[in-house]
Design an enzyme around this catalytic site. Sequence first.
Site, PDB file in Angstrom:
ATOM      1  N   GLU A  73      51.342  45.774  26.239  1.00 22.27           N
ATOM      2  CA  GLU A  73      52.041  46.063  27.205  1.00 22.27           C
ATOM      3  C   GLU A  73      53.588  45.216  27.329  1.00 22.27           C
ATOM      4  O   GLU A  73      54.325  45.734  27.695  1.00 22.27           O
ATOM      5  CB  GLU A  73      51.207  45.802  28.829  1.00 22.27           C
ATOM      6  CG  GLU A  73      50.134  46.630  29.019  1.00 22.27           C
ATOM      7  CD  GLU A  73      48.755  46.616  28.606  1.00 22.27           C
ATOM      8  OE1 GLU A  73      48.740  45.586  27.661  1.00 22.27           O
ATOM      9  OE2 GLU A  73      47.854  47.338  28.609  1.00 22.27           O
ATOM     10  N   HIS A 142      41.264  47.379  38.118  1.00 23.13           N
ATOM     11  CA  HIS A 142      41.461  49.021  37.986  1.00 23.13           C
ATOM     12  C   HIS A 142      41.984  49.534  39.150  1.00 23.13           C
ATOM     13  O   HIS A 142      41.783  50.768  39.333  1.00 23.13           O
ATOM     14  CB  HIS A 142      40.663  49.829  37.118  1.00 23.13           C
ATOM     15  CG  HIS A 142      40.738  49.296  35.493  1.00 23.13           C
ATOM     16  ND1 HIS A 142      40.144  48.299  35.029  1.00 23.13           N
ATOM     17  CD2 HIS A 142      41.247  50.051  34.433  1.00 23.13           C
ATOM     18  CE1 HIS A 142      40.106  48.338  33.974  1.00 23.13           C
ATOM     19  NE2 HIS A 142      40.678  49.184  33.449  1.00 23.13           N
TER      20      HIS A 142
END
Lengths: 344, 331
Positions: A73, A142
């Site tokens: 990322e 998440h």
Amino acid sequence: MTKKLTFSKAINEAITLAMNKDNDVILIGEDVAGGAEVDHLQDQEAWGGVMGVTQGIVEKFGRNRVIDTPIAEAGYIGASVTAAATGLRPIAELMFNDFIGSCLDEVMNQGAKLRYMFGGKARVPLTIRTMHGAGYRAAAQHSQSLYALFTHIPGLKVVVPSTPYDAKGLLLSSIFDDDPVIFFEDKTLYTMKGEVDEGFYTIPIGKADIKRKGKDLTIVAIGKQVHTALKAANQLSKKGYEAEIVDPRSLSPLDEDTILDSVAKTGRLIIVDEAYPRCNVATDISAMVVDKGFDYLDAPIKMITAPHSPVPFSPSLEDLYLPNPEKIMAAFAEMIGDNSIASK
Amino acid sequence: MGTSKSILASLTSEKAKWMYRKMVEIREFEEMVHDIFAKGELPGFVHLYAGEEAVAVGVCAHLTDQDSITSTHRGHGHCIAKGCDLDGMMAEIYGKSTGLCKGKGGSMHIADIEKGMLGANGIVGGGFPLAVGAGLTAKVKKTDHVAVCFFGDGANNHGTFHEGINMAAIWNLPVIFVAENNGYGEASTFEYASSCTNIADRAAGYNIPGEIVDGKDLLAVYEAAERAVKRARNGEGPTLIECKTYRDYGHFEGDAQTYKNDKEKVEQRDHNDCIKRFKDYALANNLATKEDLDAIEDSVKKAIEHSVKFGEESPLPDASELTKDVYVSYE
């Protein structure tokens, strides 16, 4: 002309329209197509994103503009910042907003600050699409809603749509905005259907939408909590109270006027934000209303948020964790001193 | 299969049977989770370890409860190999109060600190610095404990891989980095996503030993891990072991796996199964009798069935748990 589309398809359509309109628009992220360089796939995707939101896009535009990245990322979000600054208009997908932990520097210290630090000589037309929201049984890493984190940082715009119509129009505005925009997609909304205009249209970033008109109470709700608020409003209506629901749609910039005008009319404010309760958007809006609209208020402002805890995995705990219509009803009951409302 | 005689000499029948049991436990556990997930009985995401059993078991065979491991989102196998309770694991996956994490973590966050299991992890690349931290504790406190970082090939392109291994190397920490190269990071191939030919090649950049083993061969993993753990316990620093393996299921349950080709799936599952390979070896080398292994299989089946019953029948967490354990000092 309108048509019914899911939230997911509305986003897909916006990306497709943007890529058709401007060759500088690229889509980049982890498995946004999937299956790069797999012999039997060629320009077909394996996934079209982990939730299938970008399905079919690589077939239309090819892998030169739809780019699968390694799971890195910091690498690809950082690269998207300067790809934007040097001539592209990237749509970068950060799969879950929780993964900002792996690339916060690239967003906070690079993307958000380039223009200012360079004396206005840079533009960063970058859109970061990212999933947020609890209710999917996806547990603590998440499920967060971290839009407050980005709202805090000058230089970023923050958009949180609640309907397919808004998602499409706001995503097109985000992509063609010359500043970096963090675009939040609630994963539990992807299958929700709604009317969407055909073709290209935009909704201005920074303009709230009144999702329901009412005179007795203002509910400012963010993202999917707009739907929680609508349910509560329907129940309140049966009790003789009409709630007005304001969907800010973008948190940075924030449409303060629409919120203040509504509170001026109703005299009461409940803010529904499923994020953590400290330093969140609810507290921010609350402070703004106290500062600029204190005289409008007939009662203390109520905030319905998550508790100060990570998102639990167990469905029984996660259901308690989230705001719901009953919590809104109870807050209103307390606000006006009428317990018959809370007990339904 | 590249199994040396020296291993046979050091491998007791007891150890061989333990390893067989652990591999079968993992396989049966994962097949069961696959089935009950398909029936819609499990909340959330699950990522199955089936096919990779030899890695977790071959490494954990050398560890004690005082040694630490860090894991991944595909963590059930590591938990079982490290000795986590099957009932507690299954209950956790069901989100029940009797789960190892009281139902608050779920499949992606199963942990058991007492067993040295520092958690499955929802963040790709999350484990590298965590294993380095456990290694740092061992070094500062002068114990002979080691830490193992299990990670997938997808994570070897993450910044934390490089930061973590570099620190372990400069501080000479007792950390073993175990790559589970199953060929796919999510839906992208290893070849596409990584600039290196082998993950182990990257060890050279950090001046630590890097070794490639057949991750489908339990004894090859066992042997490489034995050397690496010994080095770590002797204060000789970190090792990177790359195990070439394959995951029998998708990235997550529900993944259509269109990026795989059918031939490799069949080949791996039917002709390169790590459990079958070890079973043949154990029988051929008199490490166990067929009766021994049959008895293990029967016993494991019962244990897994028990875990499901336990998971199903256990109560959901109490509402008071929602804000409990956020802090040590107050609730």
